[in-house]
Design a protein around this motif. Structure first.
Motif, PDB file in Angstrom:
ATOM      1  N   LYS A   2       1.095  -6.798  -5.137  1.00 19.05           N
ATOM      2  CA  LYS A   2       2.132  -6.787  -4.111  1.00 19.05           C
ATOM      3  C   LYS A   2       3.500  -7.135  -4.686  1.00 19.05           C
ATOM      4  O   LYS A   2       4.499  -6.533  -4.300  1.00 19.05           O
ATOM      5  N   GLU A   3       3.548  -8.098  -5.592  1.00 22.09           N
ATOM      6  CA  GLU A   3       4.820  -8.491  -6.183  1.00 22.09           C
ATOM      7  C   GLU A   3       5.425  -7.342  -6.985  1.00 22.09           C
ATOM      8  O   GLU A   3       6.633  -7.122  -6.959  1.00 22.09           O
ATOM      9  N   GLU A   4       4.574  -6.599  -7.686  1.00 21.71           N
ATOM     10  CA  GLU A   4       5.055  -5.440  -8.440  1.00 21.71           C
ATOM     11  C   GLU A   4       5.641  -4.385  -7.504  1.00 21.71           C
ATOM     12  O   GLU A   4       6.696  -3.812  -7.777  1.00 21.71           O
ATOM     13  N   ILE A   5       4.959  -4.155  -6.395  1.00 19.12           N
ATOM     14  CA  ILE A   5       5.431  -3.183  -5.405  1.00 19.12           C
ATOM     15  C   ILE A   5       6.777  -3.633  -4.846  1.00 19.12           C
ATOM     16  O   ILE A   5       7.716  -2.841  -4.744  1.00 19.12           O
ATOM     17  N   LEU A   6       6.882  -4.905  -4.494  1.00 17.96           N
ATOM     18  CA  LEU A   6       8.125  -5.425  -3.924  1.00 17.96           C
ATOM     19  C   LEU A   6       9.288  -5.293  -4.898  1.00 17.96           C
ATOM     20  O   LEU A   6      10.393  -4.903  -4.505  1.00 17.96           O
ATOM     21  N   LYS A   7       9.062  -5.604  -6.152  1.00 14.46           N
ATOM     22  CA  LYS A   7      10.129  -5.504  -7.154  1.00 14.46           C
ATOM     23  C   LYS A   7      10.610  -4.062  -7.293  1.00 14.46           C
ATOM     24  O   LYS A   7      11.805  -3.802  -7.400  1.00 14.46           O
ATOM     25  N   LEU A   8       9.676  -3.123  -7.274  1.00 15.96           N
ATOM     26  CA  LEU A   8      10.057  -1.708  -7.390  1.00 15.96           C
ATOM     27  C   LEU A   8      10.804  -1.227  -6.150  1.00 15.96           C
ATOM     28  O   LEU A   8      11.822  -0.540  -6.256  1.00 15.96           O
ATOM     29  N   LEU A   9      10.314  -1.591  -4.969  1.00 14.43           N
ATOM     30  CA  LEU A   9      10.976  -1.172  -3.736  1.00 14.43           C
ATOM     31  C   LEU A   9      12.348  -1.816  -3.575  1.00 14.43           C
ATOM     32  O   LEU A   9      13.259  -1.210  -3.011  1.00 14.43           O
ATOM     33  N   GLU A  10      12.490  -3.038  -4.069  1.00 13.68           N
ATOM     34  CA  GLU A  10      13.779  -3.714  -3.975  1.00 13.68           C
ATOM     35  C   GLU A  10      14.848  -2.980  -4.772  1.00 13.68           C
ATOM     36  O   GLU A  10      15.996  -2.893  -4.377  1.00 13.68           O
ATOM     37  N   LYS A  11      14.433  -2.390  -5.893  1.00 12.90           N
ATOM     38  CA  LYS A  11      15.373  -1.642  -6.728  1.00 12.90           C
ATOM     39  C   LYS A  11      15.590  -0.221  -6.221  1.00 12.90           C
ATOM     40  O   LYS A  11      16.657   0.351  -6.396  1.00 12.90           O
ATOM     41  N   ASN A  12      14.555   0.364  -5.598  1.00 13.09           N
ATOM     42  CA  ASN A  12      14.673   1.743  -5.125  1.00 13.09           C
ATOM     43  C   ASN A  12      13.724   1.959  -3.944  1.00 13.09           C
ATOM     44  O   ASN A  12      12.529   2.217  -4.131  1.00 13.09           O
ATOM     45  N   ALA A  13      14.260   1.870  -2.740  1.00 14.85           N
ATOM     46  CA  ALA A  13      13.450   2.006  -1.525  1.00 14.85           C
ATOM     47  C   ALA A  13      12.965   3.429  -1.292  1.00 14.85           C
ATOM     48  O   ALA A  13      12.142   3.673  -0.428  1.00 14.85           O
ATOM     49  N   HIS A  14      13.475   4.379  -2.084  1.00 18.08           N
ATOM     50  CA  HIS A  14      13.051   5.772  -1.944  1.00 18.08           C
ATOM     51  C   HIS A  14      11.726   6.071  -2.634  1.00 18.08           C
ATOM     52  O   HIS A  14      11.169   7.151  -2.444  1.00 18.08           O
ATOM     53  N   LEU A  15      11.229   5.141  -3.414  1.00 15.26           N
ATOM     54  CA  LEU A  15       9.977   5.395  -4.127  1.00 15.26           C
ATOM     55  C   LEU A  15       8.834   5.595  -3.141  1.00 15.26           C
ATOM     56  O   LEU A  15       8.679   4.836  -2.187  1.00 15.26           O
ATOM     57  N   SER A  16       8.040   6.598  -3.381  1.00 13.72           N
ATOM     58  CA  SER A  16       6.875   6.850  -2.532  1.00 13.72           C
ATOM     59  C   SER A  16       5.701   6.013  -3.035  1.00 13.72           C
ATOM     60  O   SER A  16       5.711   5.503  -4.162  1.00 13.72           O
ATOM     61  N   ALA A  17       4.694   5.900  -2.206  1.00 10.69           N
ATOM     62  CA  ALA A  17       3.480   5.178  -2.605  1.00 10.69           C
ATOM     63  C   ALA A  17       2.870   5.844  -3.842  1.00 10.69           C
ATOM     64  O   ALA A  17       2.365   5.162  -4.737  1.00 10.69           O
ATOM     65  N   LYS A  18       2.964   7.167  -3.909  1.00 15.27           N
ATOM     66  CA  LYS A  18       2.437   7.907  -5.062  1.00 15.27           C
ATOM     67  C   LYS A  18       3.191   7.523  -6.336  1.00 15.27           C
ATOM     68  O   LYS A  18       2.574   7.275  -7.379  1.00 15.27           O
ATOM     69  N   ASP A  19       4.538   7.464  -6.251  1.00 20.20           N
ATOM     70  CA  ASP A  19       5.352   7.082  -7.405  1.00 20.20           C
ATOM     71  C   ASP A  19       5.033   5.660  -7.860  1.00 20.20           C
ATOM     72  O   ASP A  19       4.880   5.395  -9.045  1.00 20.20           O
ATOM     73  N   ILE A  20       4.955   4.754  -6.892  1.00 22.52           N
ATOM     74  CA  ILE A  20       4.675   3.352  -7.217  1.00 22.52           C
ATOM     75  C   ILE A  20       3.298   3.219  -7.846  1.00 22.52           C
ATOM     76  O   ILE A  20       3.122   2.503  -8.840  1.00 22.52           O
ATOM     77  N   ALA A  21       2.328   3.910  -7.287  1.00 20.66           N
ATOM     78  CA  ALA A  21       0.966   3.859  -7.820  1.00 20.66           C
ATOM     79  C   ALA A  21       0.943   4.287  -9.287  1.00 20.66           C
ATOM     80  O   ALA A  21       0.289   3.656 -10.119  1.00 20.66           O
ATOM     81  N   ALA A  22       1.677   5.339  -9.603  1.00 18.37           N
ATOM     82  CA  ALA A  22       1.737   5.817 -10.988  1.00 18.37           C
ATOM     83  C   ALA A  22       2.430   4.795 -11.888  1.00 18.37           C
ATOM     84  O   ALA A  22       2.024   4.601 -13.038  1.00 18.37           O
ATOM     85  N   MET A  23       3.447   4.133 -11.368  1.00 13.86           N
ATOM     86  CA  MET A  23       4.206   3.180 -12.170  1.00 13.86           C
ATOM     87  C   MET A  23       3.433   1.899 -12.468  1.00 13.86           C
ATOM     88  O   MET A  23       3.621   1.279 -13.518  1.00 13.86           O
ATOM     89  N   ILE A  24       2.573   1.485 -11.544  1.00 10.18           N
ATOM     90  CA  ILE A  24       1.830   0.238 -11.759  1.00 10.18           C
ATOM     91  C   ILE A  24       0.349   0.486 -12.044  1.00 10.18           C
ATOM     92  O   ILE A  24      -0.442  -0.455 -12.066  1.00 10.18           O
ATOM     93  N   ASP A  25       0.002   1.754 -12.240  1.00  6.02           N
ATOM     94  CA  ASP A  25      -1.372   2.140 -12.541  1.00  6.02           C
ATOM     95  C   ASP A  25      -2.352   1.624 -11.478  1.00  6.02           C
ATOM     96  O   ASP A  25      -3.266   0.864 -11.756  1.00  6.02           O
ATOM     97  N   ALA A  26      -2.079   2.041 -10.230  1.00  2.00           N
ATOM     98  CA  ALA A  26      -2.916   1.636  -9.103  1.00  2.00           C
ATOM     99  C   ALA A  26      -3.247   2.848  -8.258  1.00  2.00           C
ATOM    100  O   ALA A  26      -2.692   3.935  -8.446  1.00  2.00           O
ATOM    101  N   ASP A  27      -4.153   2.677  -7.322  1.00  2.00           N
ATOM    102  CA  ASP A  27      -4.550   3.740  -6.409  1.00  2.00           C
ATOM    103  C   ASP A  27      -3.480   3.923  -5.326  1.00  2.00           C
ATOM    104  O   ASP A  27      -2.983   2.943  -4.754  1.00  2.00           O
ATOM    105  N   GLU A  28      -3.101   5.164  -5.056  1.00  2.00           N
ATOM    106  CA  GLU A  28      -2.050   5.454  -4.081  1.00  2.00           C
ATOM    107  C   GLU A  28      -2.373   4.899  -2.702  1.00  2.00           C
ATOM    108  O   GLU A  28      -1.511   4.330  -2.028  1.00  2.00           O
TER     109      GLU A  28
END
Length: 162
Positions: A2-28
């Motif tokens: 969750k903290e990784e997701i929050l840090k990414l969204l804080e920098k760019n709220a346009h990121l999709s769940a798919k993009d975030i999943a790829a960036m943190i190596d998690a399931d979409e």
């Protein structure tokens, strides 16, 4: 996760769940579920776009208002802070320590006169307000960790050797 997701969204709220999943190596699906859960729990309180209003025809004036108040027994500063938070003009309300003001508000208006009217018509007359100080923002260089100036991508700090 969750903290990784929050840090990414804080920098760019346009990121999709798919993009975030790829960036943190998690399931979409897990990322989407985590985002929805944090929205329900008000960990994620909203999404905001940072705009450089100087580059538009719609001019805005920003001010920070320091408010000295007399706290109410049993309620402290909460009641007045909540009341101030309800005004549409008020963008942020912070309780401060070690300052000459108890609360710091950030507000936007169409002119300095609008902000001045807001302060003396709506804030100053409140029963627990002792004093106010208004600080107008003349220029924004950085807001929400985003640099507004152009052509300053290089680090111009002077290196000091130990």
């Amino acid at each position: 996760m969750k903290e990784e997701i929050l840090k990414l969204l804080e920098k760019n709220a346009h990121l999709s769940a798919k993009d975030i999943a790829a960036m943190i190596d998690a399931d979409e699906k897990e990322v989407q579920d985590a985002i929805e859960e944090m929205e329900r729990e008000k960990v994620i309180c909203g999404y905001r776009t940072v705009i450089d209003w100087e580059k538009t025809s719609d001019e805005k004036v920003t001010a920070q208002i320091g408010v000295k108040i007399s706290p109410v027994r049993g309620e402290g500063f909460d009641r007045i802070a909540e009341r101030l938070s309800r005004f549409e003009e008020v963008d942020t309300v912070y309780l401060m320590s070690g300052a000459s003001h108890d609360l710091i508000l950030t507000i936007e208006g169409e002119s300095m006169k609008d902000i001045s009217h807001f302060v003396y018509e709506k804030i100053a007359p409140m029963e627990t307000v002792i004093s106010t100080s208004t600080f107008f923002v003349l220029k924004k260089y950085k807001d929400h960790n985003i640099l507004f100036s152009e052509g300053h991508d290089t680090d111009e700090r002077i290196r000091i050797m130990p």
